[in-house]
Design a protein around this motif. Sequence first.
Motif, PDB file in Angstrom:
ATOM      1  N   GLU A  65     -12.339  -2.436  -3.888  1.00  0.00           N
ATOM      2  CA  GLU A  65     -10.931  -2.116  -4.128  1.00  0.00           C
ATOM      3  C   GLU A  65      -9.993  -3.166  -3.542  1.00  0.00           C
ATOM      4  OE1 GLU A  65      -8.001  -0.488  -5.986  1.00  0.00           O
ATOM      5  OE2 GLU A  65      -9.986   0.398  -6.137  1.00  0.00           O
ATOM      6  N   GLU A  82       2.020   1.628  -3.752  1.00  0.00           N
ATOM      7  CA  GLU A  82       1.043   2.307  -4.589  1.00  0.00           C
ATOM      8  C   GLU A  82       0.012   2.922  -3.663  1.00  0.00           C
ATOM      9  OE1 GLU A  82      -0.678   0.074  -7.841  1.00  0.00           O
ATOM     10  OE2 GLU A  82       1.137  -1.166  -7.966  1.00  0.00           O
ATOM     11  N   THR A  83      -0.412   4.133  -3.982  1.00  0.00           N
ATOM     12  CA  THR A  83      -1.472   4.750  -3.205  1.00  0.00           C
ATOM     13  C   THR A  83      -2.788   4.595  -3.956  1.00  0.00           C
ATOM     14  OG1 THR A  83      -1.035   6.921  -4.196  1.00  0.00           O
ATOM     15  CG2 THR A  83       0.068   6.426  -2.113  1.00  0.00           C
ATOM     16  N   VAL A  84      -3.837   4.365  -3.183  1.00  0.00           N
ATOM     17  CA  VAL A  84      -5.176   4.170  -3.743  1.00  0.00           C
ATOM     18  C   VAL A  84      -6.130   5.078  -2.984  1.00  0.00           C
ATOM     19  CG1 VAL A  84      -7.019   2.514  -4.176  1.00  0.00           C
ATOM     20  CG2 VAL A  84      -4.624   1.757  -4.258  1.00  0.00           C
ATOM     21  N   TYR A  98       0.283  -1.527  -0.690  1.00  0.00           N
ATOM     22  CA  TYR A  98      -0.798  -0.688  -1.183  1.00  0.00           C
ATOM     23  C   TYR A  98      -1.272   0.153  -0.007  1.00  0.00           C
ATOM     24  CZ  TYR A  98      -1.143  -3.475  -5.443  1.00  0.00           C
ATOM     25  OH  TYR A  98      -0.881  -4.090  -6.643  1.00  0.00           O
ATOM     26  N   ILE A 151      -4.124   2.537   1.080  1.00  0.00           N
ATOM     27  CA  ILE A 151      -5.453   3.065   0.810  1.00  0.00           C
ATOM     28  C   ILE A 151      -5.647   4.277   1.711  1.00  0.00           C
ATOM     29  CG2 ILE A 151      -7.920   2.582   1.014  1.00  0.00           C
ATOM     30  CD1 ILE A 151      -7.250  -0.350   0.321  1.00  0.00           C
ATOM     31  N   ILE A 196      -7.435  -5.631  -5.687  1.00  0.00           N
ATOM     32  CA  ILE A 196      -5.998  -5.743  -5.426  1.00  0.00           C
ATOM     33  C   ILE A 196      -5.620  -7.193  -5.156  1.00  0.00           C
ATOM     34  CG2 ILE A 196      -4.132  -5.113  -3.850  1.00  0.00           C
ATOM     35  CD1 ILE A 196      -5.663  -2.411  -3.418  1.00  0.00           C
TER      36      ILE A 196
END
Length: 106
Positions: free
Chosen positions: A75, A60-62, A31, A33, A79
């Motif tokens: 956040e 995944e980008t957040v 992930y 961020i 996750i």
Amino acid sequence: MTHLRIVISCVSFETVKVVDPILHYNADRAYLIYSSKKEPYVDFLNEVSSRLEEENIPFETVKIYTNDFNAVLREVRNIIKKEKEAFNHVYVNIGAGPQVYSSAAI
């Protein structure tokens, strides 16, 4: 049952501090961020993304404001909760990103 290795990181100017831990833990997924898609910040996100694609590591980008303690805490917690419910191992990289991110991620 396979337990995946998940690494959560905050993209910063020091892309090595983001990519190296993901490679070190042989992450099955990451992930990323990040706070902004504006120049020059997007260049660092693109560099990290490119390196992970080269290594065939899904990510995944957040997008959140990484200097907002409560937003980061919420956040990262979400996750971790999601991944732990799937019985995965979660590693949180606190060595990259702003101090507010690191404090909340701890």
